[in-house]
Motif scaffolding. Structure first.
Motif, mmCIF file in Angstrom:
data_model
loop_
_atom_site.group_PDB
_atom_site.id
_atom_site.type_symbol
_atom_site.label_atom_id
_atom_site.label_comp_id
_atom_site.label_asym_id
_atom_site.label_seq_id
_atom_site.Cartn_x
_atom_site.Cartn_y
_atom_site.Cartn_z
ATOM 1 N N MET A 1 -8.975 -22.204 3.775
ATOM 2 C CA MET A 1 -8.486 -21.148 2.901
ATOM 3 C C MET A 1 -7.008 -21.351 2.589
ATOM 4 S SD MET A 1 -9.099 -17.083 3.420
ATOM 5 C CE MET A 1 -7.492 -16.358 3.489
ATOM 6 N N ALA A 2 -6.699 -21.098 1.378
ATOM 7 C CA ALA A 2 -5.295 -21.277 0.969
ATOM 8 C C ALA A 2 -4.388 -20.278 1.690
ATOM 9 C CB ALA A 2 -5.175 -21.095 -0.546
ATOM 10 N N PHE A 3 -3.126 -20.641 1.790
ATOM 11 C CA PHE A 3 -2.153 -19.719 2.397
ATOM 12 C C PHE A 3 -1.996 -18.473 1.520
ATOM 13 C CE2 PHE A 3 0.001 -23.849 3.842
ATOM 14 C CZ PHE A 3 -0.720 -23.873 5.024
ATOM 15 N N GLU A 4 -1.672 -17.365 2.164
ATOM 16 C CA GLU A 4 -1.405 -16.122 1.433
ATOM 17 C C GLU A 4 -0.057 -15.564 1.860
ATOM 18 O OE1 GLU A 4 -4.569 -13.342 1.999
ATOM 19 O OE2 GLU A 4 -6.062 -14.685 1.112
ATOM 20 N N LEU A 5 0.611 -14.924 0.919
ATOM 21 C CA LEU A 5 1.885 -14.266 1.234
ATOM 22 C C LEU A 5 1.599 -13.033 2.090
ATOM 23 C CD1 LEU A 5 4.973 -14.035 0.729
ATOM 24 C CD2 LEU A 5 4.420 -12.643 -1.287
ATOM 25 N N PRO A 6 2.107 -13.004 3.337
ATOM 26 C CA PRO A 6 1.872 -11.822 4.170
ATOM 27 C C PRO A 6 2.716 -10.647 3.674
ATOM 28 C CG PRO A 6 3.366 -13.325 5.293
ATOM 29 C CD PRO A 6 2.962 -14.001 4.001
ATOM 30 N N ASP A 7 2.209 -9.432 3.844
ATOM 31 C CA ASP A 7 3.011 -8.252 3.503
ATOM 32 C C ASP A 7 4.221 -8.180 4.422
ATOM 33 O OD1 ASP A 7 1.247 -7.438 1.563
ATOM 34 O OD2 ASP A 7 0.119 -6.116 2.917
ATOM 35 N N LEU A 8 5.318 -7.662 3.900
ATOM 36 C CA LEU A 8 6.441 -7.327 4.774
ATOM 37 C C LEU A 8 5.967 -6.220 5.716
ATOM 38 C CD1 LEU A 8 9.894 -6.605 3.080
ATOM 39 C CD2 LEU A 8 9.339 -8.405 4.717
ATOM 40 N N PRO A 9 6.302 -6.291 7.009
ATOM 41 C CA PRO A 9 5.827 -5.256 7.939
ATOM 42 C C PRO A 9 6.635 -3.954 7.891
ATOM 43 C CG PRO A 9 6.832 -7.101 9.133
ATOM 44 C CD PRO A 9 6.913 -7.441 7.671
ATOM 45 N N TYR A 10 7.526 -3.818 6.911
ATOM 46 C CA TYR A 10 8.353 -2.604 6.751
ATOM 47 C C TYR A 10 8.814 -2.589 5.307
ATOM 48 C CZ TYR A 10 10.975 -6.649 8.312
ATOM 49 O OH TYR A 10 11.399 -7.941 8.486
ATOM 50 N N PRO A 11 9.324 -1.426 4.827
ATOM 51 C CA PRO A 11 9.801 -1.359 3.439
ATOM 52 C C PRO A 11 11.016 -2.264 3.197
ATOM 53 C CG PRO A 11 9.505 0.846 4.374
ATOM 54 C CD PRO A 11 9.398 -0.126 5.512
ATOM 55 N N TYR A 12 11.257 -2.573 1.921
ATOM 56 C CA TYR A 12 12.376 -3.464 1.564
ATOM 57 C C TYR A 12 13.716 -2.947 2.089
ATOM 58 C CZ TYR A 12 9.150 -5.415 -1.945
ATOM 59 O OH TYR A 12 8.093 -6.007 -2.573
ATOM 60 N N ASP A 13 13.877 -1.614 2.123
ATOM 61 C CA ASP A 13 15.186 -1.064 2.506
ATOM 62 C C ASP A 13 15.292 -0.773 4.009
ATOM 63 O OD1 ASP A 13 13.582 1.148 2.781
ATOM 64 O OD2 ASP A 13 14.716 2.425 1.403
ATOM 65 N N ALA A 14 14.295 -1.194 4.781
ATOM 66 C CA ALA A 14 14.239 -0.811 6.197
ATOM 67 C C ALA A 14 15.328 -1.457 7.043
ATOM 68 C CB ALA A 14 12.866 -1.156 6.780
#
Ligand code: MN
Length: 202
Positions: A1-14
Motif C-alpha cells: 500500500m502506498a504511503f499516506e499523509l498521517p493526520d497531525l495529532p493536534y490542531p495547527y495552532d496547538a
C-alpha cells in the motif's frame, strides 16, 4: 500500500507560541504531503512499492539506481516528519523521566548536556537537515544528518529529531535557528520519546 499523509495529532495552532500555526499548516500539509506524493511516485512499480518506510530505507540498494536518490529523500522525509509530529505535543516540555533519563545521564552526564549536544548539532548543520537522539543498537547517540537522511538508513532508531530546514522555523524565527532550537524543547513530547526508547532497547 502506498504511503499516506498521517493526520497531525493536534490542531495547527496547538504548539503556539513556540511553533506558529501557519508554519505547522504549510509544513504538514504541503511539505510532508509532497514527500508522501513523491515517495509513492518513485516507488511505484518497484519491488518496494508495498514495503514499510523502515524496510524501504534499509533496502535502497535493491531499487533501480535511478530511483534511489528520490526514494532516499522523499521516503526519508516521510519517515522523519511522521516521527516529528508525534514527538511534539501541546502540553510538552519539561524533562525526560524513567529509564530514558537514566540512560541520558549515563551517556551524556545530564539532560542539560544532551540538550546542548542536540542543539549544537542543529546549529552546526550547514544548510538543511536534522539533529537527532537515536538508539544505535547498543546505546544512545546524538548526531545530525543532511537533507532528509533518516537514522534508519544506518539501522539506528530515531528517538527524537528536530527539523532544522528553514521551512520548519523561518516564518517566526527567520535566520535565528538557535532561537528556534531553544524554543523547540518547550513542545517536546517526553512520554512519546520514552515510549520509543523502551520499544527500541527492550
Ligand atoms: Mn520539514
Amino acid at each position: 500500500m502506498a504511503f499516506e499523509l498521517p493526520d497531525l495529532p493536534y490542531p495547527y495552532d496547538a504548539l503556539e507560541p513556540h511553533i506558529d500555526a501557519e508554519t505547522m499548516r504549510i509544513h504538514h500539509d504541503l511539505h510532508h504531503g509532497a514527500y508522501v506524493t513523491n515517495a509513492n511516485a518513485a516507488l511505484e512499480g518497484t519491488d518496494l512499492a508495498d514495503a514499510s518506510v523502515e524496510s524501504v530505507l534499509t533496502n535502497l540498494d535493491s531499487l533501480p539506481e535511478d530511483k534511489r536518490a528520490a526514494v532516499r529523500n522523499n521516503a526519508g522525509g516521510h519517515a522523519n516528519h511522521s516521527l516529528f509530529w508525534q514527538i511534539m505535543a501541546p502540553d510538552g516540555g519539561g524533562e525526560p523521566g524513567g529509564a530514558l533519563r537514566s540512560a541520558i545521564e549515563d551517556t551524556f552526564g545530564s539532560f542539560e548536556e544532551l540538550r546542548t549536544a542536540v542543539n549544537d548539532g542543529g546549529v552546526k548543520r550547514f544548510g538543511s537537515g536534522w539533529t537527532w537522539l537515536v538508539w544505535d543498537g547498543t546505546g544512545l547517540s546524538v548526531y545530525s544528518t543532511p537533507n532528509q537522511d533518516s537514522p534508519i538508513l544506518q539501522s539506528d532508531v530515531p528517538l527524537l529529531g528536530i527539523d532544522v530546514w528553514e521551512h520548519a522555523y523561518y516564518l517566526k524565527y527567520q535566520n535565528k535557528r538557535p532561537a528556534y532550537l531553544e524554543a523547540w524543547w518547550n513542545v517536546v513530547n517526553w512520554p512519546e520519546v520514552e515510549r520509543r526508547f523502551a520499544e527500541a532497547h527492550n
